[in-house]
Design a protein around this motif. Sequence first.
Motif, PDB file in Angstrom:
ATOM      1  N   GLU A 240       0.842  -1.197   0.000  1.00 40.65           N
ATOM      2  CA  GLU A 240       0.000   0.000   0.000  1.00 40.65           C
ATOM      3  C   GLU A 240       0.869   1.236   0.000  1.00 40.65           C
ATOM      4  O   GLU A 240       1.905   1.285   0.666  1.00 40.65           O
ATOM      5  N   GLY A 241       0.448   2.227  -0.783  1.00 35.93           N
ATOM      6  CA  GLY A 241       1.131   3.509  -0.821  1.00 35.93           C
ATOM      7  C   GLY A 241       0.254   4.544  -1.483  1.00 35.93           C
ATOM      8  O   GLY A 241      -0.388   4.264  -2.498  1.00 35.93           O
ATOM      9  N   GLY A 242       0.200   5.729  -0.903  1.00 39.71           N
ATOM     10  CA  GLY A 242      -0.573   6.813  -1.489  1.00 39.71           C
ATOM     11  C   GLY A 242      -2.049   6.513  -1.633  1.00 39.71           C
ATOM     12  O   GLY A 242      -2.702   7.027  -2.547  1.00 39.71           O
ATOM     13  N   GLY A 243      -2.592   5.671  -0.760  1.00 38.31           N
ATOM     14  CA  GLY A 243      -4.012   5.335  -0.823  1.00 38.31           C
ATOM     15  C   GLY A 243      -4.341   4.242  -1.824  1.00 38.31           C
ATOM     16  O   GLY A 243      -5.514   3.944  -2.055  1.00 38.31           O
ATOM     17  N   ILE A 244      -3.317   3.637  -2.419  1.00 41.33           N
ATOM     18  CA  ILE A 244      -3.510   2.581  -3.414  1.00 41.33           C
ATOM     19  C   ILE A 244      -2.928   1.279  -2.872  1.00 41.33           C
ATOM     20  O   ILE A 244      -1.795   1.253  -2.402  1.00 41.33           O
ATOM     21  N   ARG A 245      -3.717   0.225  -2.940  1.00 41.48           N
ATOM     22  CA  ARG A 245      -3.185  -1.110  -2.644  1.00 41.48           C
ATOM     23  C   ARG A 245      -2.759  -1.702  -3.980  1.00 41.48           C
ATOM     24  O   ARG A 245      -3.473  -1.574  -4.982  1.00 41.48           O
ATOM     25  N   TYR A 246      -1.614  -2.365  -3.998  1.00 37.48           N
ATOM     26  CA  TYR A 246      -1.085  -2.854  -5.265  1.00 37.48           C
ATOM     27  C   TYR A 246      -0.165  -4.047  -5.056  1.00 37.48           C
ATOM     28  O   TYR A 246       0.260  -4.337  -3.935  1.00 37.48           O
ATOM     29  N   GLY A 247       0.141  -4.710  -6.138  1.00 39.94           N
ATOM     30  CA  GLY A 247       1.088  -5.809  -6.102  1.00 39.94           C
ATOM     31  C   GLY A 247       1.318  -6.365  -7.488  1.00 39.94           C
ATOM     32  O   GLY A 247       0.494  -6.186  -8.392  1.00 39.94           O
ATOM     33  N   ARG A 248       2.458  -7.019  -7.653  1.00 41.23           N
ATOM     34  CA  ARG A 248       2.816  -7.676  -8.913  1.00 41.23           C
ATOM     35  C   ARG A 248       3.018  -9.161  -8.609  1.00 41.23           C
ATOM     36  O   ARG A 248       4.107  -9.586  -8.251  1.00 41.23           O
ATOM     37  N   PRO A 249       1.954  -9.955  -8.753  1.00 45.64           N
ATOM     38  CA  PRO A 249       2.105 -11.373  -8.440  1.00 45.64           C
ATOM     39  C   PRO A 249       2.995 -12.133  -9.419  1.00 45.64           C
ATOM     40  O   PRO A 249       3.575 -13.145  -9.050  1.00 45.64           O
ATOM     41  N   PHE A 250       3.101 -11.632 -10.664  1.00 45.01           N
ATOM     42  CA  PHE A 250       3.892 -12.336 -11.669  1.00 45.01           C
ATOM     43  C   PHE A 250       4.734 -11.369 -12.484  1.00 45.01           C
ATOM     44  O   PHE A 250       4.208 -10.419 -13.061  1.00 45.01           O
ATOM     45  N   LYS A 251       6.012 -11.661 -12.536  1.00 45.40           N
ATOM     46  CA  LYS A 251       6.928 -10.925 -13.409  1.00 45.40           C
ATOM     47  C   LYS A 251       6.808 -11.499 -14.818  1.00 45.40           C
ATOM     48  O   LYS A 251       6.259 -12.596 -14.999  1.00 45.40           O
ATOM     49  N   PRO A 252       7.338 -10.775 -15.815  1.00 44.98           N
ATOM     50  CA  PRO A 252       7.259 -11.310 -17.184  1.00 44.98           C
ATOM     51  C   PRO A 252       7.971 -12.665 -17.275  1.00 44.98           C
ATOM     52  O   PRO A 252       9.046 -12.845 -16.700  1.00 44.98           O
ATOM     53  N   GLU A 253       7.340 -13.578 -17.959  1.00 46.42           N
ATOM     54  CA  GLU A 253       7.929 -14.906 -18.160  1.00 46.42           C
ATOM     55  C   GLU A 253       7.336 -15.493 -19.425  1.00 46.42           C
ATOM     56  O   GLU A 253       6.293 -15.040 -19.916  1.00 46.42           O
ATOM     57  N   ASP A 254       7.999 -16.495 -19.942  1.00 47.99           N
ATOM     58  CA  ASP A 254       7.542 -17.092 -21.200  1.00 47.99           C
ATOM     59  C   ASP A 254       6.139 -17.678 -21.085  1.00 47.99           C
ATOM     60  O   ASP A 254       5.345 -17.560 -22.021  1.00 47.99           O
ATOM     61  N   ALA A 255       5.809 -18.286 -19.948  1.00 52.63           N
ATOM     62  CA  ALA A 255       4.477 -18.876 -19.778  1.00 52.63           C
ATOM     63  C   ALA A 255       3.368 -17.829 -19.872  1.00 52.63           C
ATOM     64  O   ALA A 255       2.237 -18.155 -20.227  1.00 52.63           O
ATOM     65  N   LEU A 256       3.715 -16.569 -19.566  1.00 53.44           N
ATOM     66  CA  LEU A 256       2.750 -15.459 -19.646  1.00 53.44           C
ATOM     67  C   LEU A 256       3.002 -14.606 -20.887  1.00 53.44           C
ATOM     68  O   LEU A 256       2.539 -13.470 -20.964  1.00 53.44           O
ATOM     69  N   HIS A 257       3.752 -15.168 -21.823  1.00 49.70           N
ATOM     70  CA  HIS A 257       4.032 -14.496 -23.086  1.00 49.70           C
ATOM     71  C   HIS A 257       4.688 -13.134 -22.890  1.00 49.70           C
ATOM     72  O   HIS A 257       4.388 -12.187 -23.583  1.00 49.70           O
ATOM     73  N   ARG A 258       5.552 -13.091 -21.867  1.00 51.30           N
ATOM     74  CA  ARG A 258       6.387 -11.923 -21.546  1.00 51.30           C
ATOM     75  C   ARG A 258       5.593 -10.740 -21.002  1.00 51.30           C
ATOM     76  O   ARG A 258       6.075  -9.615 -21.014  1.00 51.30           O
ATOM     77  N   PHE A 259       4.396 -10.974 -20.487  1.00 50.62           N
ATOM     78  CA  PHE A 259       3.637  -9.940 -19.783  1.00 50.62           C
ATOM     79  C   PHE A 259       3.889 -10.076 -18.286  1.00 50.62           C
ATOM     80  O   PHE A 259       3.945 -11.197 -17.765  1.00 50.62           O
ATOM     81  N   SER A 260       4.032  -8.952 -17.598  1.00 49.56           N
ATOM     82  CA  SER A 260       3.947  -8.970 -16.144  1.00 49.56           C
ATOM     83  C   SER A 260       2.482  -8.765 -15.789  1.00 49.56           C
ATOM     84  O   SER A 260       1.683  -8.328 -16.616  1.00 49.56           O
ATOM     85  N   VAL A 261       2.141  -9.091 -14.546  1.00 49.44           N
ATOM     86  CA  VAL A 261       0.766  -8.937 -14.066  1.00 49.44           C
ATOM     87  C   VAL A 261       0.807  -8.117 -12.787  1.00 49.44           C
ATOM     88  O   VAL A 261       1.497  -8.470 -11.839  1.00 49.44           O
ATOM     89  N   ASP A 262       0.090  -7.006 -12.792  1.00 52.18           N
ATOM     90  CA  ASP A 262      -0.073  -6.161 -11.610  1.00 52.18           C
ATOM     91  C   ASP A 262      -1.559  -6.017 -11.353  1.00 52.18           C
ATOM     92  O   ASP A 262      -2.352  -6.008 -12.304  1.00 52.18           O
ATOM     93  N   VAL A 263      -1.929  -5.880 -10.087  1.00 50.73           N
ATOM     94  CA  VAL A 263      -3.317  -5.584  -9.729  1.00 50.73           C
ATOM     95  C   VAL A 263      -3.290  -4.469  -8.704  1.00 50.73           C
ATOM     96  O   VAL A 263      -2.492  -4.498  -7.760  1.00 50.73           O
TER      97      VAL A 263
END
Length: 155
Positions: free
Chosen positions: A61-84
Amino acid sequence: MSKQAFHQLIADLSAQIAGRPLDDTLDRWLNAEHGAGTPTYARLKDACIEGVAEGWLCEREGGGIRYGRPFKPEDALHRFSVDVVDMADLAGPHHMHPNGEIDLIMPIEGDATFDGRPAGWCVYPPGSAHHPTVNNGRALVLYLLPEGQIQFTRT
């Protein structure tokens, strides 16, 4: 839903968008095929709500926003990272998308919009920039970033 099952949902989706230009055509396609009211949208929204409740999503949490990156870019995700992120009626920090950004907007409270867009997908092309803004309630927003690339603007 487990973190592993969420990973598989993203892998299945990213396989369909890998190699496609991040543009208005992709925006329209995502909303038609996987937008609000579709089974994909429902599964992703449920997974994000469960992940937040279980503590493996939006764990920071920072600046009133909760956030996280559960997955970094990887081949299984076709080089996309995932943030929520979990935002309610506020603007986040300005940033640029060197390779573009694909967002899934999931209102949780009220008629929340993200950058003026309702529930569904929003695609930003490479080189675009913005202050990510949620109005009219609370929303979870899932970000897919090619190669995980994002550049925050210093203020």
